[in-house]
Design an enzyme around this catalytic site. Sequence first.
Site, PDB file in Angstrom:
ATOM      1  N   CYS A  14      -5.072 -10.412   5.524  1.00 16.56           N
ATOM      2  CA  CYS A  14      -6.466 -10.163   5.898  1.00 16.56           C
ATOM      3  C   CYS A  14      -7.544 -11.136   5.166  1.00 16.56           C
ATOM      4  O   CYS A  14      -8.368 -11.590   5.810  1.00 16.56           O
ATOM      5  CB  CYS A  14      -6.843  -8.549   5.309  1.00 16.56           C
ATOM      6  SG  CYS A  14      -6.736  -7.214   6.767  1.00 16.56           S
ATOM      7  N   CYS A  66      19.455   2.143 -12.101  1.00 15.67           N
ATOM      8  CA  CYS A  66      18.459   3.374 -11.853  1.00 15.67           C
ATOM      9  C   CYS A  66      19.128   4.641 -12.068  1.00 15.67           C
ATOM     10  O   CYS A  66      18.389   5.579 -12.631  1.00 15.67           O
ATOM     11  CB  CYS A  66      17.673   3.232 -10.543  1.00 15.67           C
ATOM     12  SG  CYS A  66      16.982   1.466 -10.141  1.00 15.67           S
ATOM     13  N   CYS A 116     -14.579  -4.079   9.210  1.00 22.58           N
ATOM     14  CA  CYS A 116     -13.696  -3.693  10.439  1.00 22.58           C
ATOM     15  C   CYS A 116     -13.264  -2.399  10.301  1.00 22.58           C
ATOM     16  O   CYS A 116     -12.941  -1.737  11.364  1.00 22.58           O
ATOM     17  CB  CYS A 116     -12.460  -4.712  10.267  1.00 22.58           C
ATOM     18  SG  CYS A 116     -12.842  -6.594  10.933  1.00 22.58           S
ATOM     19  N   HIS A 117     -12.939  -1.933   9.114  1.00 30.63           N
ATOM     20  CA  HIS A 117     -12.047  -0.963   9.015  1.00 30.63           C
ATOM     21  C   HIS A 117     -13.025   0.388   8.698  1.00 30.63           C
ATOM     22  O   HIS A 117     -12.284   1.720   8.823  1.00 30.63           O
ATOM     23  CB  HIS A 117     -10.921  -1.088   7.916  1.00 30.63           C
ATOM     24  CG  HIS A 117     -10.035  -2.014   8.101  1.00 30.63           C
ATOM     25  ND1 HIS A 117      -9.017  -1.933   9.220  1.00 30.63           N
ATOM     26  CD2 HIS A 117      -9.905  -3.277   7.553  1.00 30.63           C
ATOM     27  CE1 HIS A 117      -8.368  -3.143   9.276  1.00 30.63           C
ATOM     28  NE2 HIS A 117      -8.890  -3.864   8.329  1.00 30.63           N
ATOM     29  N   CYS A 123      19.589   6.688 -15.391  1.00 31.95           N
ATOM     30  CA  CYS A 123      18.497   7.656 -15.977  1.00 31.95           C
ATOM     31  C   CYS A 123      17.873   8.587 -15.175  1.00 31.95           C
ATOM     32  O   CYS A 123      17.617   9.495 -15.453  1.00 31.95           O
ATOM     33  CB  CYS A 123      17.487   6.821 -16.422  1.00 31.95           C
ATOM     34  SG  CYS A 123      17.710   5.694 -17.998  1.00 31.95           S
TER      35      CYS A 123
END
Lengths: 161, 272
Positions: free
Chosen positions: B233, B87, B191-192, B90
């Site tokens: 979830c 990585c 729920c959220h 570059c």
Amino acid sequence: MLKQKSLAKLLPLTVAAAGFFATAAVADVAPSDVVIVDDNEIPQALTDTAGDAAKGRELAVNRKKGNCLACHVMPIDEHGFHGEVGPSLWGVGGNYSAAELRLRVVNYKVLNEDVIMPAFYVNSNKMHRVLKKFEDKTLLSAQEVEDIVAYLQTLTEEQPD
Amino acid sequence: MKIKSLVISAATVALASTAYIGLSVAFDDDSHDWGDYQVEDRRSGYTYRSAETRALQDDEFENPGMVGVDHGAELWNIAEGSEGKACADCHGDASESMAKVGATYPKFNAASSKPINVEQRINLCRVENMGAEPFKYESGEMLNMTAFVKNQSLGEPVNVVIDGEMAPFFEKGKEFYYERRGQLDMACSHCHEDNEGNMIRADHLSQGQINGFPTYRFKWQKLGSVHRRFRGCNKNIRATPYKYGSDEYVNLELYLTWRGRGLPIETPAVRN
């Protein structure tokens, strides 16, 4: 030889079919046959056996069954962590009839289509992307619904301040 | 090194159990100033966790997710594949080249005409530019590299593009969020959004913000991707999960990233 084989194959099917009819004879009301009155009550019990309040209390605690405690405060002192998603269930036995309680356990969405509360006696075939092992099932059996309704009817005391 | 991580996991096990006890103490106070962890009504999952859990995240030496970030930093410099490139060949110094990058994903990818997340961007680089095998989605290498890249944007406000060519994917993610699923027949929103802040038995429901992924969860005892969290979830509500890296989950990731706009990147966050 061939005939024997196909008989052997048939035999378990026949037994299974007999078993099916045997349970059907007990006359549980199927989820699709539940009669809702005035969008508010289910007067007819789902089974011939009266609900058992003690069993209902256990089902209300059991995380894989009713799990009512997940969302409701209840007069169940030996378990901590009562949920606060739904209203307290203290006093519901005095405030609602058995028929009204039955509708609320079977399918609260009749009263409020946006509600988070699961419908405990509706076939999961009506739902979206159900995990394979829960396909074609209800969350609770007819008798379990009756047990929970019997338990809720005992909750006549209002929550102390 | 090994001994150190053993000590850390023993400490986190202890903390995980104490966190439960202290649960309802820390966050019921709406007037609390959460600083960068709250933007308007948007609150990081950080603000729903106990003081002990938050302290563990804040300490870069004790944060158990940092082991993965350190490993990602090593991978950054290792040449792989037919091109013999790392990585770093570059992108140079990640603290410069990757600064702020993690806060802007998922991003539109012209070649595939759809959004991709950081994991998928890393694999594109590996396959196309390095001539290397792609990382498996939830592998240690993938999680650690993703955590390393996102950690370069630590504290950077989340800022994702949702208009133009991104718009249809954003809409799909939003649809997913409000669609009931599973035998429990619930949508993410139940729920959220509707019950954020409420206790569901022993769990304190958060807004489900995703600005800290990959996140170290006590439950997992390791870093995990946001797609792993989605799958968990979904299974909790007895719904069939989608695959890691699926279009459905990338679209949901896009929508949720937007819901947390302005919140700081916290990778690696520490949660229950």
